[in-house]
Structure formats: structure tokens, C-alpha cells
Design a protein around this motif. Structure first.
Motif, mmCIF file in Angstrom:
data_model
loop_
_atom_site.group_PDB
_atom_site.id
_atom_site.type_symbol
_atom_site.label_atom_id
_atom_site.label_comp_id
_atom_site.label_asym_id
_atom_site.label_seq_id
_atom_site.Cartn_x
_atom_site.Cartn_y
_atom_site.Cartn_z
ATOM 1 N N LYS A 484 0.843 -1.209 0.000
ATOM 2 C CA LYS A 484 0.000 0.000 0.000
ATOM 3 C C LYS A 484 0.876 1.258 0.000
ATOM 4 O O LYS A 484 0.625 2.202 -0.758
ATOM 5 C CB LYS A 484 -0.925 -0.033 1.222
ATOM 6 N N ALA A 485 1.903 1.254 0.846
ATOM 7 C CA ALA A 485 2.776 2.434 0.914
ATOM 8 C C ALA A 485 3.447 2.670 -0.436
ATOM 9 O O ALA A 485 3.545 3.807 -0.918
ATOM 10 C CB ALA A 485 3.817 2.243 2.013
ATOM 11 N N MET A 486 3.867 1.593 -1.062
ATOM 12 C CA MET A 486 4.511 1.727 -2.378
ATOM 13 C C MET A 486 3.525 2.330 -3.379
ATOM 14 O O MET A 486 3.856 3.267 -4.110
ATOM 15 C CB MET A 486 4.994 0.350 -2.850
ATOM 16 N N GLN A 487 2.282 1.811 -3.372
ATOM 17 C CA GLN A 487 1.276 2.330 -4.316
ATOM 18 C C GLN A 487 0.942 3.796 -4.019
ATOM 19 O O GLN A 487 0.601 4.560 -4.904
ATOM 20 C CB GLN A 487 -0.006 1.500 -4.235
ATOM 21 N N ASP A 488 1.045 4.168 -2.754
ATOM 22 C CA ASP A 488 0.684 5.533 -2.368
ATOM 23 C C ASP A 488 1.822 6.531 -2.568
ATOM 24 O O ASP A 488 1.683 7.694 -2.219
ATOM 25 C CB ASP A 488 0.226 5.562 -0.904
ATOM 26 N N GLY A 489 2.951 6.065 -3.063
ATOM 27 C CA GLY A 489 3.999 7.007 -3.444
ATOM 28 C C GLY A 489 5.212 7.052 -2.529
ATOM 29 O O GLY A 489 6.005 7.993 -2.609
ATOM 30 N N ALA A 490 5.394 6.020 -1.668
ATOM 31 C CA ALA A 490 6.595 6.007 -0.811
ATOM 32 C C ALA A 490 7.839 5.745 -1.658
ATOM 33 O O ALA A 490 7.784 5.022 -2.651
ATOM 34 C CB ALA A 490 6.464 4.919 0.256
ATOM 35 N N ASP A 491 8.955 6.358 -1.245
ATOM 36 C CA ASP A 491 10.235 6.100 -1.924
ATOM 37 C C ASP A 491 10.969 4.931 -1.295
ATOM 38 O O ASP A 491 11.714 4.228 -1.954
ATOM 39 C CB ASP A 491 11.126 7.335 -1.847
ATOM 40 N N TYR A 492 10.793 4.795 0.021
ATOM 41 C CA TYR A 492 11.448 3.681 0.719
ATOM 42 C C TYR A 492 10.570 3.303 1.907
ATOM 43 O O TYR A 492 9.652 4.051 2.298
ATOM 44 C CB TYR A 492 12.863 4.068 1.183
ATOM 45 N N LEU A 493 10.855 2.149 2.471
ATOM 46 C CA LEU A 493 10.118 1.689 3.649
ATOM 47 C C LEU A 493 11.089 1.467 4.804
ATOM 48 O O LEU A 493 12.224 1.016 4.583
ATOM 49 C CB LEU A 493 9.408 0.367 3.343
ATOM 50 N N GLY A 494 10.647 1.788 6.016
ATOM 51 C CA GLY A 494 11.395 1.406 7.215
ATOM 52 C C GLY A 494 10.633 0.260 7.839
ATOM 53 O O GLY A 494 9.429 0.383 8.073
ATOM 54 N N SER A 495 11.285 -0.876 8.083
ATOM 55 C CA SER A 495 10.533 -2.019 8.585
ATOM 56 C C SER A 495 11.150 -2.595 9.843
ATOM 57 O O SER A 495 12.360 -2.875 9.905
ATOM 58 C CB SER A 495 10.428 -3.088 7.493
ATOM 59 N N GLY A 496 10.327 -2.754 10.860
ATOM 60 C CA GLY A 496 10.787 -3.282 12.141
ATOM 61 C C GLY A 496 9.637 -3.300 13.126
ATOM 62 O O GLY A 496 8.481 -3.169 12.724
#
Ligand SMILES: Cc1ncc(COP(=O)(O)OP(=O)(O)O)c(N)n1
Ligand SMILES: Cc1nc(C(=O)O)sc1CCOP(=O)(O)O
Ligand SMILES: [Mg+2]
Length: 583
Positions: A484-496
Motif C-alpha cells: 500500500k505504501a509503495m502504491q501511495d507514493g513512498a520512496d522507501y520503507l522502514g521495517s521493524g
């Protein structure tokens, strides 16, 4: 918006239009005997003559080869197999809307925007604009049948959709051709009345649709008035009513029925569409978009479903994607003014051209920036007796490749001032500076971007505020959040949190496997966070991360510079190992 009107004869394949009044074309005939088709702007007629079959000009061309194969198949009276071409071939059998917003025109625009090869069979010519329907001219059934033969007998169809079928005879003709060619994927949009109230089908059409076409249908897409008309004028006023209507319409033969809830006047902010496929009821909800640009929504949705079915999706997935498509199209078209009447069309090009938020509209984000991601913390700095500026200076000295100012206890004015002093250090070195949570601070200070979590301002809204060029990072824990974040226009993700951490004690631990699933779900870079340090960061690179984001391991130690250097070295070593493992 540039508007173009072309006066021309229609060509049923929509691949090109007749531009010459004396166009002569040889087309293969289903029975194997070639036919010379003569067409000009006033007439179109068929001459059966004994002429030599035409030699294909581009024998190497895959599409041409497939077309020839389709002809061979259909000349033995069998429908073309859905996979004989790589293109998703989608056919609309509907009325022409001279205004370009609905009917054949909307269908072809949608098919293009959704990646299909659109073809058309015109059942009726309407004179129409933003004020309503001024005239209807029904195309004779023989000509409808001839268009269907032209397309089905030559090009082949992976999915066919019907729109305006003006007379009972038109419905019968189309149904007969569907049976003759064995078309197995059929979307029926039961167009009976235009939004402006003009009847687009004779009164007996509903009965013939039910008897002839619905048993051949894969997905039926009535709105509430259409569902009511097909169910003897029943009142449909609520979601439970829609569920019952979907079940009752399903009993008439369609494999799935999607009853669209746009006309439900329940004051809800969400529009719920209800689907029944014989096994279960599924609700598809989306925000109600407040706009006058709604002309052609039914045609567009059904054409999107048809194109998605042609691409091999299941009815449920095809509907889910098409609903997302129409919702986004309505949003992007909501400011367009066309015509002087009450009903404006959507502009399908908005789904093709770059849009703020689309990856294609932004300069590519350099994943290498994420290798050593330093996230500041006021408690660490207080404990170590360092100013924010000094702490960041040291982290950058050691090799931090990006900095996030995560200053939770500072007010807006001080935050903007602090961000500006950090920019003085970072910008000359090309190190991006991001602000945690506060879009207003980021805009005021002119930093490079913002990092937001699931409880913060939504990524799509942040993108709308920051425009295409700023960096947006989003915290995610699951593959669903990641996509969802990718589709909404995020450049990168922080995951933890990848490991337990006392810096953000309320963050649940997803572990390395959780991190791997997130990395595998997206094609934008992911940075690991939560308990990450120089000793364990390599494990997170191995599962797919582009780098590690660290708070206490950099800012809670005596030497942020030494710590940052150790992290960067470990990440770079792990990236090289990952590269050589994969080659
Ligand atoms: C790089 C990076 N990843 C995750 C987070 C966490 O963001 P969020 O979930 O919004 O939590 P807070 O940081 O706001 O407490 C982050 N900040 N940076
Ligand atoms: C800011 C943050 N976000 C997290 C998340 O799970 O999204 S964990 C976290 C804190 C990371 O601090 P440290 O490097 O000291 O463990
Ligand atoms: Mg946050």
C-alpha cells in the motif's frame, strides 16, 4: 484540456480509423473465402469474390502470426483461444457517445489505460454531450452481427463487454454470436437509462437480457436502478437489499453479480459495491469522490473489469482492481470542466500520464542513501551531553548516508530552526535530511523529505503535500502495508522492529522473517530498524534490506562517528556478499 473531434467512419478493431473514403482492404473470411470490403463515409458493403488469399506481409510478426492462427481456428467455427496472442484482446459491444465521455469512447479509453487492446462493435449512435442525449440512431442488427463476425472471426477476443443494447433484437444477435464463437468471458453492463434520464433501450430489452444474455455472463454490473429494473422494480435502499438483489440476479445465470452502490443515498462517506459469486458475498468499499465528473463511470468500471478478466485475473480480483481504478480516476478527474451541462466526463488520460505520487513522475530515489541511516533522538543526546547539531555532525563524519530528525519533544518553531542548522551541514555533502512525522516542519525548513508511520498522516496525503520530488519513507510491518505504501507514493520503507528495542518499546518485533516478507513484497528499497547495530545489520541486508536505520547504536554511544563507520562498513560488506551470492 485539448479537445479533438474527428468525423470518420468507425472501424470495429479500433486499431485504426478509416481515413480515406476509398479505402479498400482485403479481410479473410471465416469460411475461408476472402472478401473485399469496400467502405466510404456513406456506405459499407461486402462483395464476395473469388480472389487469391492475401499473403501476410510480415510473416515474422507475432501478432500477425497469431491473427492467422485465429483465422484458422475460427474457420472451423471455433472461437479463438484466449491465449493465442500476448495482448489482452477486449471487445466492447456498446453505443457511441459523441461527447466522448461514456459508451464506446469511454470503453476504449479505459481498455487502453488498463493495458488492453480495445476493439468495438457499435450497436447505436447517440448524439450526446454534457447536457444529455439529443438523439439515438440504432444500428441495424445485420451490421452489429457483421461487426461481431469481423472481430471474432479474425482478431479473437479474450473478454467481451456489453453496454447499450438498444433493442431486443440487438440482445438476441449478440447472445447468438457469443454462443456461436464460444466466448467464455463476458461482462454485461445492463445499460437501460442514461444518467440524464434518457431511455437507451426499448422497454422489452430487460426481459430479453434476462432470458438470453445473463446466462452467458461472467460478471453482471448493474447500478441500483438497473438492478431494480431487472428485478421487476424492486426497492433497493440498503446494503442488505443489495446483497439480496445480487443473489436474486445471480439466480438468472451470471457467474458473478456486482451491484454498485453509488446511487445509495445513505449519507455514508464510503461507496460499497456488493458482489455475489454463488458462494460468498464480498463488499468492495471506496471513498465517495465528490465531483460532477461522473459521466461514463459505469462504462469505465465494466470495461476495466473486462480488461482485467482478459488479463487472466479472477472476477473478484478484476473487480477489486477496477474499483481502485475508477476511484482514482474520479479523484484525478474531479477538477476538469467540459461542456456547459450538469454532467461532465472523466479524463482517462489522467491514469496514463505521470501523476504526483506515481513512481514514474518522480526522480528515482537512490537506495544507496539508505546504507547507514542515522535517526536522531533527544534522550540519547541529553544522556551523552551533545547538541543535536554536534551529534549529527559526528554521525555524518563517520559515514551516515541519510539523517532523520526524530525530535518528538520540540515545538514547530524550534524544530524548523534545528532542521535548518542540520541542512547547513548535510546539504553541501549531499546527505538527505528527513523530518520525522511533521510535514509542516519539512515544508517550512525545505528539507529533503519526511518519514511517517502507520499512525501518522497517510502517505498519499504526504505525497500530495510534498509533490513528486521529495523523499517519503513509510514504516511498515507487513507485506500488505508495504504494498500500500509503495502504491501511495513512498520512496522507501522502514521495517521493524527487527530486534527488541528500548528506544521505541511499544513497537512489536517482526524478526528477520517478517522483514524478509516485507522486502519480497515490494520493489522499492527497505531499511531495517529496531535494535539494529553494526553486529547484526548484515543479517538484515541478507534478507533484502538496502541498509540499516539506527538510533541508540549511533547516538547513544561515546563516538557516533566510529559507530556510523562500523555500520557502513558492515552494510557495504554484506551488500557485496549478497551481490556475489546472487550472480
Ligand atoms: C527509517 C524509519 N523507520 C521507521 C520509523 C518509525 O516511524 P513511526 O512508526 O512513525 O514511529 P515514530 O518514529 O514516529 O515513533 C522511523 N522513524 N524511521
Ligand atoms: C524509531 C523506531 N521505529 C521502529 C519501528 O519498529 O518502526 S523501532 C524504532 C527505534 C529504533 O531505535 P534503536 O535503533 O535504538 O533500536
Ligand atoms: Mg511517526
Amino acid at each position: 484540456m485539448p479537445c479533438m473531434l474527428q468525423l470518420t467512419a468507425s472501424e470495429s478493431t479500433a486499431g485504426k480509423v478509416f481515413s480515406d473514403t476509398r479505402l479498400h482492404r482485403r479481410v479473410p473470411q471465416r469460411a475461408g473465402r476472402p472478401t473485399l470490403l469496400c467502405s466510404n463515409k456513406r456506405s459499407c458493403f461486402r462483395l464476395n469474390r473469388s480472389i487469391m488469399p492475401v499473403r501476410p506481409r510480415c510473416a515474422q510478426d507475432k501478432l500477425s502470426a497469431n491473427k492467422r492462427q485465429a483465422v484458422e481456428i475460427t474457420s472451423s467455427s471455433t472461437a479463438k483461444g484466449a491465449s493465442t496472442t500476448a495482448l489482452p484482446m477486449v471487445l466492447t459491444v456498446a453505443g457511441s457517445d459523441s461527447g466522448g465521455g461514456a459508451g464506446i469512447q469511454a470503453d476504449l479509453k479505459t481498455m487502453l489505460a488498463c493495458g488492453g487492446f480495445g476493439m468495438s462493435v457499435v450497436t447505436s449512435v447517440t448524439a450526446q454531450n454534457s447536457q444529455g442525449v439529443q438523439g439515438v440512431h440504432v444500428v441495424p442488427c445485420e451490421m452489429v452481427a457483421q461487426q461481431l463476425d469481423s472481430v471474432l472471426g479474425d482478431l479473437g477476443v479474450d473478454c467481451l463487454k456489453t453496454g447499450m443494447l438498444p433493442t431486443p433484437e440487438t440482445v438476441r444477435t449478440v447472445s447468438q454470436k457469443l454462443r456461436q464463437y464460444g466466448i467464455s468471458k463476458v461482462v454485461v453492463d445492463p445499460v437501460l437509462v442514461s444518467t440524464s434520464g434518457c431511455s437507451l433501450a426499448e422497454s422489452e430489452v430487460a426481459a430479453v437480457l434476462k432470458a438470453e444474455l445473463l446466462p452467458l455472463c461472467t460478471v453482471l454490473t448493474p447500478n441500483l436502478p438497473e438492478a431494480a429494473a431487472l428485478l421487476e422494480g424492486r426497492d433497493i435502499r440498503s446494503v442488505p437489499d443489495m446483497e439480496q438483489a445480487a443473489k436474486d440476479l445471480h439466480a438468472l445465470g451470471p457467474a458473478a453479480v456486482l451491484v454498485k452502490g453509488g446511487h445509495l443515498s445513505d449519507g455514508a462517506e464510503e461507496v460499497v459495491d456488493v458482489m455475489y459469486d454463488g458462494e460468498r458475498v464480498t463488499h468492495f468499499s471506496g471513498p465517495r469522490v465528490c465531483t460532477s465528473n461522473t459521466h461514463g463511470t459505469g462504462c469505465t468500471l465494466s470495461s476495466a473489469i473486462a480488461t482485467n478478466l482478459a488479463q487472466g485475473l479472477s472476477p473478484k480480483e478484476a473487480v477489486r482492481r477496477s474499483k481502485a481504478f475508477i476511484t482514482e480516476l474520479l479523484k484525478r478527474s474531479s477538477q476538469i470542466t467540459v461542456g456547459s451541462g450538469p454532467q461532465w466526463p472523466m479524463h482517462h488520460a489522467k491514469m496514463v500520464e505521470p501523476h504526483p505520487g506515481d513512481a514514474a513522475a518522480r526522480s528515482p530515489f537512490d537506495a544507496a542513501s539508505l546504507r547507514c541511516y542515522a535517526v536522531t533522538d533527544p534522550n540519547c543526546n541529553a544522556k551523552c551531553g551533545r547538541s543535536l547539531r554536534k551529534a549529527v555532525e559526528l554521525a555524518i563524519q563517520g559515514g551516515a548516508t541519510i539523517v532523520q530528525l526524530r525530535e518528538k519533544n520540540i515545538d514547530g518553531v524550534d524544530f524548523v530552526a534545528a532542521a535548518r542548522t542540520i541542512l547547513e551541514i548535510a546539504r553541501p555533502l549531499g546527505i538527505p535530511v528527513l523530518i520525522n512525522d511533521r510535514v509542516d516542519v519539512a515544508l517550512a525548513a525545505g528539507v529533503d523529505g519526511v518519514h511517517v508511520g502507520q499512525e501518522d498522516i497517510a502517505c498519499a496525503d504526504v505525497r500530495a503535500m510534498l509533490g513528486p520530488d521529495k523523499i517519503i519513507g513509510v514504516s511498515v510491518k507487513t507485506p500488505e502495508e508495504a504494498v500500500k505504501a509503495m502504491q501511495d507514493g513512498a520512496d522507501y520503507l522502514g521495517s521493524g522492529a527487527v530486534y527488541p528495542t528500548s528506544t521505541k518499546a511499544d513497537s512489536s518485533v517482526i524478526g528477520l522473517e517478517g522483514l524478509r516478507h516485507v522486502c519480497e513484497a515490494v520493489d522499492i528499497p527497505v531499511v531495517s530498524i529496531g535494535g539494529v547495530n553494526a553486529s547484526n545489520v548484515a543479517e538484515t541486508i541478507k534478507v533484502g534490506c538496502a541498509g540499516g536505520a539506527l538510533v541508540s547504536a549511533i547516538f547513544g554511544v561515546d563516538s557516533p562517528a566510529t559507530a556510523a563507520k562500523a555500520v557502513l562498513d558492515a552494510v557495504d560488506k554484506a551488500l557485496v556478499e549478497r551481490q556475489s551470492d546472487s550472480s
